[in-house]
Design a protein around this motif. Sequence first.
Motif: not given
Length: 246
Positions: A123-140
């Motif tokens: 409804n609000r954007t032209p976006v049709r696909g997405a990817m997300g990748f976790r970030l870890k620092v010192n196992e957090h």
Amino acid sequence: MNDNSQFDASPAVSGPSTDPATVFAALADIVYRGSSAEQVYTAICNAAPLLIPHCDHASLMLMQHGKAVTVAASDDIARVVDDIERATGEGPCLDAITSEAAQLETDFQTPTQWPAMARGVLNRTPVRGAMGFRLKVNEHKVGALNLFTDTPGVFDSDTAGEAIILTAFTAVTVAAMMNGQEASTLRGGLESNREIGKAVGLIMALHDVSDDEAFALLRKSSQDLNVKIADLASSVVERHSKASKN
């Protein structure tokens, strides 16, 4: 057309060249030339569309006081998508923070595991696909790198595999920022191949393969991008060491 106007945080990054090795080298320079965290994170987001096939927008979320905060984005569209995720409490970027596997949505127009977010995005954007990748620092678990496309069906496991290299670089960078850019701390993590190990772990979860197979895929992606992740990590530390002496 992508808005990469903020990518000129360093003169070395601006210009028409999208050679991956050049882009990564420029990013490493931005990290250790005394730039602010906001400039560094924005540069990474603006580099994503230059490095990842079909990526049109990108954002970086970091956990602050228990909440996922957008600390940088390539443009307002990426920020809106992040806002929609937080408002609905669901989405690939939020799930990426807690999940080892990369989170992938190929087409928000088809049935999705994030229906409330999908409605808002459509409804609000032209976006049709997405990817997300976790970030870890010192196992957090500290956040997620989020990539968006305006074209349905183009984000897939191969695209995600290429994005993992940028994810590993982003993790190195976030660690540097959070550790006050202490070269000794960062060098210790890189010498133990921690970031490479995280990248391999992401690929294992993404493709459901063994560690040997995952490393082979990482090596192939690095070759395809003309970047060696170990050399990249080493260059980041070396640049910081030189900057610290100046």
